[in-house]
Design an enzyme around this catalytic site. Structure first.
Site, PDB file in Angstrom:
ATOM      1  N   CYS A   1       0.815  -1.226   0.000  1.00 55.23           N
ATOM      2  CA  CYS A   1       0.000   0.000   0.000  1.00 55.23           C
ATOM      3  C   CYS A   1       0.843   1.270   0.000  1.00 55.23           C
ATOM      4  O   CYS A   1       0.348   2.338  -0.366  1.00 55.23           O
ATOM      5  CB  CYS A   1      -0.956   0.010   1.192  1.00 55.23           C
ATOM      6  SG  CYS A   1      -2.165  -1.311   1.101  1.00 55.23           S
TER       7      CYS A   1
ATOM      8  N   HIS B   1      -3.187   7.642   1.907  1.00 57.47           N
ATOM      9  CA  HIS B   1      -3.589   6.325   1.418  1.00 57.47           C
ATOM     10  C   HIS B   1      -5.004   6.057   1.914  1.00 57.47           C
ATOM     11  O   HIS B   1      -5.324   6.324   3.071  1.00 57.47           O
ATOM     12  CB  HIS B   1      -2.610   5.269   1.939  1.00 57.47           C
ATOM     13  CG  HIS B   1      -3.074   3.865   1.720  1.00 57.47           C
ATOM     14  ND1 HIS B   1      -3.522   3.426   0.483  1.00 57.47           N
ATOM     15  CD2 HIS B   1      -3.173   2.807   2.561  1.00 57.47           C
ATOM     16  CE1 HIS B   1      -3.868   2.158   0.592  1.00 57.47           C
ATOM     17  NE2 HIS B   1      -3.670   1.757   1.834  1.00 57.47           N
TER      18      HIS B   1
ATOM     19  N   ASN C   1     -10.037   0.181  -0.559  1.00 53.64           N
ATOM     20  CA  ASN C   1      -8.578   0.262  -0.472  1.00 53.64           C
ATOM     21  C   ASN C   1      -7.994  -0.346  -1.750  1.00 53.64           C
ATOM     22  O   ASN C   1      -8.067  -1.548  -1.953  1.00 53.64           O
ATOM     23  CB  ASN C   1      -8.118  -0.501   0.779  1.00 53.64           C
ATOM     24  CG  ASN C   1      -6.610  -0.468   0.965  1.00 53.64           C
ATOM     25  OD1 ASN C   1      -5.864  -0.059   0.072  1.00 53.64           O
ATOM     26  ND2 ASN C   1      -6.161  -0.912   2.122  1.00 53.64           N
TER      27      ASN C   1
END
Ligand code: UT7
Length: 324
Positions: free
Chosen positions: A114, A251, A281
């Site tokens: 990520c 993020h 996500n």
């Protein structure tokens, strides 16, 4: 004189298929209220059959090239962040390079899950600053739907597919934080936390792709601490205060993590770009996707100071400050 990596354009792409929280109810024991309350996610996009990470990346790259109004062949560096490549090798970046008709320069993938986009941006920025390349295409692209265990409600409701791209151009700056371009980057990792967020497969272990496994609460706990630390470091190094930041583009993993981090840093919610509600996500794609959305809808304007941060498997984490 300082070389700065100036953003020339952004682009993104989302697969056509959209899966709402209601759609997930038929797959696992979950409900819209739980997902919205715990994560802020309402829907996510899922790659269609045969739709690969490189296909999403190519569309995002084309959109970024069009936004920058430049020829693909002026790109001499492609850095693509992904944890879900088309193949174990070659890199997905080389597939993008070929599809764009680029035959010069270098193309490679980076893997920081990520945090991948922050790692890719930092890598490209350092290539440009060193004079090793002039114009970089930096991409975050993922098809996490392929590595989810669709029977595990604690993970399958969280992720989505997508891609975002940014074009960086090496330009001369004055060396102050009023310059346009990447002002500073800050990367960290701590490899002791593998079991908290990992994929239980791989070429040299199981010889299979495997599925994502996560101790959500543990990741959450580390995320809030690590993200505040990396952002404070970036602001300190650039001599900037949170009130100087026009757009905080974190993020997009969980609305609660984003809100807690912004609050801890003293960043007003009206300056935070949120896309997790619509995209879920998307791992390395989440920041460039959010940047592109906020650029397209007119929020991010030339001259704005943009702060990005991410945390992911490894653990890896990092931040960057960019003057648009
Ligand atoms: O991008 C990389 C980094 N990843 C992240 O940043 C993710 C970080 N972690 C998180 O975002 C949160 O920890 C989650 C959203 C994953 C989970 O939220 P939580 O508030 O930590 O919930 P929990 O794991 O403590 O679970 C609470 C309850 C449990 O039930 P019991 O044991 O209390 O009876 C879970 O079994 O919620 C249950 N639960 C669900 N219920 C309905 C877990 N998943 C679901 C679900 N639907 N999908």
């Amino acid at each position: 004189m300082t070389i700065r990596s100036v953003v020339l354009g952004t682009g993104h792409y989302l697969p056509k298929k959209c899966m709402t929280n209601a759609d997930l109810v038929s797959l696992v024991d979950t409900n819209d209220e739980w997902i919205v309350e715990r994560t802020g996610i309402r829907q996510r996009h899922i790659a269609g059959e045969g739709e690969t990470t490189s296909m999403l990346a190519i569309e995002a790259a084309k959109a970024a090239l069009a936004d920058a109004k430049i020829d693909a062949n002026s790109i001499d560096l492609i850095v693509l962040a992904t944890a879900t490549p088309d193949h174990t090798f070659p890199s997905t970046a080389t597939q993008v390079q070929a599809a764009l008709g680029i035959t010069g320069g270098a193309a490679f993938d980076v893997q920081a899950v990520c945090s991948g986009f922050v790692y890719a941006l930092t890598t490209a920025d350092n290539f440009l600053k060193a004079g090793s390349a002039k114009r970089a295409l930096v991409i975050g692209a993922e098809t996490f739907s392929r590595i989810l265990d669709w029977t595990d409600r604690t993970t399958c409701v969280l992720f989505g597919d997508g891609a975002g791209a940014v074009i960086l151009d090496a330009q001369n700056g004055g060396g102050t934080n009023t310059d346009r371009g990447v002002l500073c980057t800050h990367l960290r990792s701590d490899g002791r936390h593998l079991e908290k967020l990992f994929v239980d497969g791989g070429p040299s272990t199981t010889m299979t792709t495997g599925h994502l496994r996560m101790e959500g609460k543990e990741v959450f706990r580390h995320a809030v601490v690590n993200l505040a630390e990396t952002v404070e470091e970036a602001l300190h190094r650039a001599g900037i205060t949170p009130s100087d930041v026009q757009w905080f583009v974190p993020h997009q993993a969980n609305r609660r993590i984003i809100d807690a981090t912004a609050k801890k840093l003293g960043i007003d919610p009206s300056h935070v770009v949120i896309t997790v509600d619509l995209h879920g996500n998307t791992s390395a794609a989440s920041i460039p996707l959010a940047l592109s959305v906020a650029r397209q809808d007119g929020r991010i304007k030339q001259g704005d100071l943009v702060l990005i941060e991410a945390m992911g498997g490894g653990f890896t984490w990092g931040s960057a400050l960019i003057r648009w």
